[in-house]
Design a protein around this motif. Structure first.
Motif, PDB file in Angstrom:
ATOM      1  N   CYS A 166      46.197  36.993  42.464  1.00  0.00           N
ATOM      2  CA  CYS A 166      47.022  38.203  42.516  1.00  0.00           C
ATOM      3  C   CYS A 166      46.208  39.367  43.082  1.00  0.00           C
ATOM      4  O   CYS A 166      44.975  39.372  43.045  1.00  0.00           O
ATOM      5  CB  CYS A 166      47.574  38.547  41.135  1.00  0.00           C
ATOM      6  N   ASP A 169      43.526  41.202  40.936  1.00  0.00           N
ATOM      7  CA  ASP A 169      42.385  40.424  40.454  1.00  0.00           C
ATOM      8  C   ASP A 169      41.077  41.095  40.865  1.00  0.00           C
ATOM      9  O   ASP A 169      40.912  41.527  42.002  1.00  0.00           O
ATOM     10  CB  ASP A 169      42.475  39.016  41.053  1.00  0.00           C
ATOM     11  N   GLY A 230      48.655  36.536  37.708  1.00  0.00           N
ATOM     12  CA  GLY A 230      47.297  36.720  37.223  1.00  0.00           C
ATOM     13  C   GLY A 230      46.835  35.700  36.206  1.00  0.00           C
ATOM     14  O   GLY A 230      45.850  35.926  35.495  1.00  0.00           O
TER      15      GLY A 230
END
Length: 304
Positions: A166, A169, A230
């Motif tokens: 994602c 991140d 995530g």
């Protein structure tokens, strides 16, 4: 055969009502045909649900064996001249859905052509099975090297495999992921025998490495959706997630020296059929054009 074809259309459409509309039948008329097939075989094949239908175990077994038989019957009808149009079936991997399958299919359906095209999507190991059974005439599958005994219609399209996560991140990997870095990352991957999973495992095994935290997921879209939330990282070619990448939902970093290569293959018994060879050539040319016009980013067309 006709009754089995009706059952297949119901499964492909997801409901008896939709299948009846596609076949130009009323819903009761199509239901009677399914009932006749179940009566002939002496067992239920469909389970009616509020939002559609599902196959019973007996229905799944019938469909598994019926697809190649129906395809062979179709080929025989073509050979005997009972149909004016040539029927060609092609199969492509799920990961090429947006970058190749949809735009190529749209282009072919809009073209004035004497051919009738049927398009299948599946994991690559399913495509191999369908080609060996004669279900598909043309398939885009992984290139297995110069010693490949099956005939592929080059060139080969090679694209890097990327570590995908994602946008929020904070994992710091630099501009390229080293194999040893993958060991400490939670991975969300398609289950074996998926070719991406096989390529990644083999890449690590040859270096004495292995993944330690893996979530097995059965579909490419689910891998990408979980990565976007995530919950971990996945490994995919750019072709599998380019829309999410362009929308800013995902980021990606190439994995050092890890690639997947695609080639167009043709069923041995059908390669000399004019319609089949024309579709194979058009598909090959379309894939190369996607690379050259920049639509298929990070990919290369390599002559073999």
């Amino acid at each position: 055969m006709h009754l089995i074809e009706c059952l297949m259309r119901v499964i492909e459409a997801g409901s008896i009502n939709r299948a009846a509309g596609e076949l130009g039948l009323t819903q009761p008329a199509l239901s009677r045909r399914i009932d006749m097939l179940e009566h002939d075989l002496g067992m239920p094949l469909l389970v009616r649900k509020p939002r559609g239908v599902a196959l019973t175990p007996a229905g799944e077994l019938l469909m598994e064996h019926a697809r190649p038989l129906l395809r062979q019957a179709e080929i025989l009808r073509d050979a005997m001249g009972q149909r004016v149009r040539s029927h060609v079936s092609i199969g492509l991997p799920f990961s090429l859905h947006h970058i190749v399958t949809v735009p190529f299919t749209v282009r072919e359906l809009k073209a004035s052509s004497p051919m009738s095209l049927r398009v299948y999507e599946g994991f690559v190991h399913h495509l191999h099975q369908w080609m060996s059974q004669g279900v598909i005439d043309v398939g885009v599958m992984e290139y297995r090297g110069v010693h490949d005994t099956d005939q592929h219609w080059g060139p080969v399209i090679r694209e890097p495999l990327l570590l995908v996560g994602c946008q929020r991140d904070d994992l710091d990997l630099g501009g390229e992921v080293r194999p040893e870095q993958l060991e400490r990352i939670r991975m969300i991957l398609p289950g074996r025998p998926n070719i991406i999973r096989h390529a990644l495992d083999d890449h690590l095994n040859r270096r004495g490495l292995r993944l330690t935290d893996v979530i097995d997921v059965e579909t490419v879209p689910l891998c990408l959706s979980l990565a976007a939330e995530g919950l971990g990282h996945t490994v995919m070619p750019y072709s599998a997630f380019h829309k999410q990448y362009a929308a800013g939902r995902l980021h990606a970093v190439p994995i050092r020296n890890l690639y997947v290569s695609w080639a167009v293959y043709v069923h041995e018994a059908r390669r000399h059929v004019d319609g089949v060879s024309r579709i194979a050539n058009r598909l090959r040319e379309f894939m190369v054009a996607r690379v050259h016009d920049g639509q298929w980013q990070m990919a290369q067309a390599i002559n073999t």
